[in-house]
Scaffold this motif. Structure first.
Motif, PDB file in Angstrom:
ATOM      1  N   CYS A 141      22.082  13.053 -25.908  1.00  0.00           N
ATOM      2  CA  CYS A 141      23.266  13.245 -25.065  1.00  0.00           C
ATOM      3  C   CYS A 141      24.285  12.175 -25.462  1.00  0.00           C
ATOM      4  O   CYS A 141      23.930  11.000 -25.565  1.00  0.00           O
ATOM      5  CB  CYS A 141      22.892  13.099 -23.587  1.00  0.00           C
ATOM      6  N   PRO A 142      25.565  12.547 -25.677  1.00  0.00           N
ATOM      7  CA  PRO A 142      26.565  11.544 -26.068  1.00  0.00           C
ATOM      8  C   PRO A 142      26.772  10.453 -25.017  1.00  0.00           C
ATOM      9  O   PRO A 142      27.283   9.389 -25.332  1.00  0.00           O
ATOM     10  CB  PRO A 142      27.844  12.357 -26.250  1.00  0.00           C
ATOM     11  N   TRP A 143      26.404  10.703 -23.769  1.00  0.00           N
ATOM     12  CA  TRP A 143      26.606   9.733 -22.695  1.00  0.00           C
ATOM     13  C   TRP A 143      25.311   9.031 -22.291  1.00  0.00           C
ATOM     14  O   TRP A 143      25.339   7.872 -21.910  1.00  0.00           O
ATOM     15  CB  TRP A 143      27.225  10.415 -21.473  1.00  0.00           C
ATOM     16  N   CYS A 144      24.189   9.724 -22.309  1.00  0.00           N
ATOM     17  CA  CYS A 144      22.921   9.176 -21.794  1.00  0.00           C
ATOM     18  C   CYS A 144      21.936   8.770 -22.875  1.00  0.00           C
ATOM     19  O   CYS A 144      20.932   8.128 -22.574  1.00  0.00           O
ATOM     20  CB  CYS A 144      22.246  10.213 -20.887  1.00  0.00           C
ATOM     21  N   GLY A 145      22.169   9.187 -24.106  1.00  0.00           N
ATOM     22  CA  GLY A 145      21.237   8.893 -25.178  1.00  0.00           C
ATOM     23  C   GLY A 145      20.171   9.967 -25.310  1.00  0.00           C
ATOM     24  O   GLY A 145      20.266  11.039 -24.716  1.00  0.00           O
ATOM     25  N   PRO A 146      19.111   9.699 -26.085  1.00  0.00           N
ATOM     26  CA  PRO A 146      18.077  10.708 -26.325  1.00  0.00           C
ATOM     27  C   PRO A 146      17.288  11.039 -25.056  1.00  0.00           C
ATOM     28  O   PRO A 146      16.870  10.144 -24.329  1.00  0.00           O
ATOM     29  CB  PRO A 146      17.165  10.055 -27.358  1.00  0.00           C
ATOM     30  N   ARG A 147      17.113  12.345 -24.828  1.00  0.00           N
ATOM     31  CA  ARG A 147      16.346  12.829 -23.681  1.00  0.00           C
ATOM     32  C   ARG A 147      15.529  14.044 -24.133  1.00  0.00           C
ATOM     33  O   ARG A 147      15.847  14.699 -25.121  1.00  0.00           O
ATOM     34  CB  ARG A 147      17.259  13.256 -22.532  1.00  0.00           C
ATOM     35  N   GLU A 148      14.493  14.389 -23.360  1.00  0.00           N
ATOM     36  CA  GLU A 148      13.655  15.538 -23.701  1.00  0.00           C
ATOM     37  C   GLU A 148      14.444  16.834 -23.539  1.00  0.00           C
ATOM     38  O   GLU A 148      15.294  16.960 -22.651  1.00  0.00           O
ATOM     39  CB  GLU A 148      12.417  15.559 -22.820  1.00  0.00           C
ATOM     40  N   GLY A 179      20.636  15.598 -16.161  1.00  0.00           N
ATOM     41  CA  GLY A 179      21.065  14.212 -16.357  1.00  0.00           C
ATOM     42  C   GLY A 179      22.490  14.045 -15.852  1.00  0.00           C
ATOM     43  O   GLY A 179      22.766  14.226 -14.670  1.00  0.00           O
ATOM     44  N   CYS A 180      23.399  13.753 -16.759  1.00  0.00           N
ATOM     45  CA  CYS A 180      24.789  13.484 -16.392  1.00  0.00           C
ATOM     46  C   CYS A 180      25.576  14.768 -16.079  1.00  0.00           C
ATOM     47  O   CYS A 180      26.704  14.691 -15.594  1.00  0.00           O
ATOM     48  CB  CYS A 180      25.489  12.714 -17.502  1.00  0.00           C
ATOM     49  N   ARG A 181      25.000  15.926 -16.368  1.00  0.00           N
ATOM     50  CA  ARG A 181      25.602  17.239 -16.107  1.00  0.00           C
ATOM     51  C   ARG A 181      26.885  17.486 -16.905  1.00  0.00           C
ATOM     52  O   ARG A 181      27.703  18.306 -16.556  1.00  0.00           O
ATOM     53  CB  ARG A 181      25.840  17.443 -14.609  1.00  0.00           C
ATOM     54  N   ARG A 182      27.050  16.790 -18.002  1.00  0.00           N
ATOM     55  CA  ARG A 182      28.232  16.964 -18.849  1.00  0.00           C
ATOM     56  C   ARG A 182      27.926  17.920 -19.996  1.00  0.00           C
ATOM     57  O   ARG A 182      26.799  18.017 -20.470  1.00  0.00           O
ATOM     58  CB  ARG A 182      28.673  15.633 -19.431  1.00  0.00           C
ATOM     59  N   TRP A 183      28.977  18.601 -20.445  1.00  0.00           N
ATOM     60  CA  TRP A 183      28.892  19.503 -21.583  1.00  0.00           C
ATOM     61  C   TRP A 183      29.224  18.734 -22.853  1.00  0.00           C
ATOM     62  O   TRP A 183      30.079  17.838 -22.852  1.00  0.00           O
ATOM     63  CB  TRP A 183      29.860  20.664 -21.417  1.00  0.00           C
ATOM     64  N   PHE A 184      28.563  19.109 -23.935  1.00  0.00           N
ATOM     65  CA  PHE A 184      28.863  18.551 -25.250  1.00  0.00           C
ATOM     66  C   PHE A 184      28.569  19.625 -26.293  1.00  0.00           C
ATOM     67  O   PHE A 184      27.995  20.670 -25.996  1.00  0.00           O
ATOM     68  CB  PHE A 184      28.046  17.275 -25.513  1.00  0.00           C
ATOM     69  N   ASN A 185      29.003  19.371 -27.502  1.00  0.00           N
ATOM     70  CA  ASN A 185      28.772  20.292 -28.605  1.00  0.00           C
ATOM     71  C   ASN A 185      27.755  19.698 -29.574  1.00  0.00           C
ATOM     72  O   ASN A 185      27.614  18.477 -29.664  1.00  0.00           O
ATOM     73  CB  ASN A 185      30.068  20.589 -29.351  1.00  0.00           C
ATOM     74  N   ALA A 186      27.069  20.567 -30.271  1.00  0.00           N
ATOM     75  CA  ALA A 186      26.088  20.141 -31.262  1.00  0.00           C
ATOM     76  C   ALA A 186      26.107  21.124 -32.427  1.00  0.00           C
ATOM     77  O   ALA A 186      26.416  22.295 -32.252  1.00  0.00           O
ATOM     78  CB  ALA A 186      24.692  20.100 -30.643  1.00  0.00           C
ATOM     79  N   VAL A 187      25.795  20.623 -33.593  1.00  0.00           N
ATOM     80  CA  VAL A 187      25.553  21.482 -34.748  1.00  0.00           C
ATOM     81  C   VAL A 187      24.045  21.522 -34.908  1.00  0.00           C
ATOM     82  O   VAL A 187      23.397  20.488 -35.072  1.00  0.00           O
ATOM     83  CB  VAL A 187      26.228  20.938 -36.024  1.00  0.00           C
TER      84      VAL A 187
END
Length: 103
Positions: A6-13, A62-70
């Motif tokens: 996660c760009p805000w929280c770091g690595p998560r399961e 977690g933070c409930r934020r949206w992000f993009n990933a490739v």
């Protein structure tokens, strides 16, 4: 279990995240002018590529934020993570593919 960064929280399961579809889909400029067929194409027609593909993800527990990933759709490996609104990182084959929206 796979870790997603996660760009805000770091690595998560991975169980903490939800898939949100193809990234960088532009909303139609004049949605009122679209026919039913054009709306159907906008809502339901998405790319289904094999290989690196830009996607939208939500860190829902977690933070409930949206992000993009490739993500490589062949191996499920995350190749890059970036915030919504940022350009797609330089991952070969990950160029954003936007469906054509006709007005």
């Amino acid at each position: 279990m796979q870790l997603i960064h996660c760009p805000w929280c770091g690595p998560r399961e991975e169980v903490e995240f939800h898939y949100g579809g193809q990234a960088d889909i532009s909303y139609p400029d004049n949605p009122v002018d679209l026919s039913d067929q054009e709306w159907a194409e906008f809502v339901f027609y998405r790319d289904n590529n094999k290989g690196p593909f830009p996607e939208r993800w939500c860190h829902s527990t977690g933070c409930r934020r949206w992000f993009n990933a490739v993500r490589d759709t062949r191996t499920y490996e995350f190749l890059a993570i970036y915030r919504v609104g940022e350009p797609v990182p330089g991952v070969p084959g990950s160029e954003s593919r936007k469906p054509e929206v006709r007005a």
